[in-house]
Scaffold this active site. Structure first.
Site, mmCIF file in Angstrom:
data_model
loop_
_atom_site.group_PDB
_atom_site.id
_atom_site.type_symbol
_atom_site.label_atom_id
_atom_site.label_comp_id
_atom_site.label_asym_id
_atom_site.label_seq_id
_atom_site.Cartn_x
_atom_site.Cartn_y
_atom_site.Cartn_z
ATOM 1 N N TYR A 57 0.832 -1.215 0.000
ATOM 2 C CA TYR A 57 0.000 0.000 0.000
ATOM 3 C C TYR A 57 0.867 1.266 0.000
ATOM 4 O O TYR A 57 0.371 2.349 -0.270
ATOM 5 C CB TYR A 57 -0.954 0.055 1.200
ATOM 6 C CG TYR A 57 -1.967 -1.071 1.304
ATOM 7 C CD1 TYR A 57 -2.127 -2.008 0.286
ATOM 8 C CD2 TYR A 57 -2.778 -1.204 2.422
ATOM 9 C CE1 TYR A 57 -3.050 -3.036 0.397
ATOM 10 C CE2 TYR A 57 -3.707 -2.230 2.534
ATOM 11 C CZ TYR A 57 -3.828 -3.152 1.521
ATOM 12 O OH TYR A 57 -4.741 -4.166 1.640
ATOM 13 N N HIS A 115 0.454 -11.752 1.883
ATOM 14 C CA HIS A 115 -0.533 -10.998 1.093
ATOM 15 C C HIS A 115 -1.182 -11.838 -0.020
ATOM 16 O O HIS A 115 -2.377 -11.766 -0.253
ATOM 17 C CB HIS A 115 0.135 -9.756 0.500
ATOM 18 C CG HIS A 115 -0.833 -8.646 0.229
ATOM 19 N ND1 HIS A 115 -0.482 -7.324 0.225
ATOM 20 C CD2 HIS A 115 -2.148 -8.662 -0.043
ATOM 21 C CE1 HIS A 115 -1.541 -6.581 -0.033
ATOM 22 N NE2 HIS A 115 -2.559 -7.376 -0.213
#
Ligand code: A2P
Length: 279
Positions: A57, A115
């Site tokens: 992010y 992830h």
């Protein structure tokens, strides 16, 4: 006042004995510092204490600065980060996690996730690194994201410790019943990312009808549906009014009939990552 908002967000116990707030703020795509600060302050004001971050992010640094500035104690907030799919190896999992801790200005994260499953031949060593991070006390809980049943079955063959969380795309239009059922059997808690389907489908008449009946908004019905499925929704919003709205989902319940109606809305509408997690 703040106390009553906080008490309105219940906690869930995970199979490792730790607890997690049953609503989190998704931080994806918020990279501008001013916007991030405004969002964080508004989230705190509205009772959010659970922040869902990730290396990819690109804003762990901003979360670190924001929570430090807030004056909150570290154990007042719940921080998740995820090892980027770029960091495939055992070594880079450890190294990149150290950087994450520095950026987040903390000695530990509450939850560390893989992830994406990534290539199967590298998964075992990556998970070993994650387990070591937990054993060293640097992550209180560990889990995965975007894992399907096949990925979880493979993990069962080599994990010393199974994940407590699987974070998946989940919303009324992408209900993920099979993987949720598999996780339920393994006592793995589901977190729902994009619980608002990325605001791509905001005009379903059935959801609107249910919202009107409860004097709630369309989004609140979508988020409440996740809660009723025992999932932890992680809606993302940078707008203070919507942030507030998204937190007010613990003061009403959907009826069985409404849940049945909503369960018929599944179209497997996937907003993201179609190709990455197909295998
Ligand atoms: P914004 O940040 O301007 O509020 P998801 O969490 O499913 O990925 O959805 C995120 C998207 O939904 C963002 O575009 C966000 O925009 C928007 N959004 C978040 N909360 C609401 C809400 N209560 N009503 C409408 N759109 C929302």
């Amino acid at each position: 006042m703040l106390q009553s908002v906080l008490m309105a967000v219940p906690s869930i116990k995970l199979h490792d004995g730790n607890t997690i707030p049953s609503l989190g703020l998704g931080l994806w795509k918020v990279k501008d510092e001013l916007r991030f600060n405004k969002m964080f302050d508004s989230a705190i004001k509205n009772g959010y204490r659970h922040f869902d971050d990730a290396q990819t992010y690109g804003n762990e640094q901003l979360l670190g600065k924001s929570w430090k500035r807030s004056g909150l104690n570290r154990n007042d907030i719940f921080i998740t980060t995820k090892i980027s799919p770029q960091h495939l190896s055992y070594k880079s999992t450890h190294a990149s996690f150290k950087e994450s801790l520095l950026k987040l200005q903390t000695d530990y994260v509450d939850l560390l996730l893989v992830h994406f499953p990534g290539p199967s031949w590298l998964r075992k060593n990556k998970w070993r690194a994650i387990e070591e991070i937990k054993q060293a006390g640097l992550a209180k809980s560990i889990g995965v994201s975007n894992f399907n049943i096949k990925h979880l079955q493979a993990l069962e063959t080599y994990a010393h410790e199974m994940p407590v969380i699987n974070q998946i795309e989940m919303h009324v239009f992408m209900q993920q019943k099979q993987v949720r059922e598999y996780c339920r059997m393994l006592n793995i808690q589901i977190e729902a990312y994009s619980p608002l389907a990325h605001a791509q489908l905001m005009n379903n008449p059935k959801i609107q009808e249910i919202a009107t009946k409860h004097h709630k908004t369309y989004s609140q019905i979508m988020l409440r549906w996740c809660v009723e499925q025992s999932a932890i929704p992680l809606p993302k919003s940078t707008n203070p009014n919507r942030l507030k709205q998204n937190s007010q989902i613990f003061d009403f319940e959907l009826t069985n009939e409404e849940l049945n109606q909503l369960s018929r809305l599944n179209t497997n509408h996937k907003t993201l990552w179609r190709s990455i997690i197909a295998k």
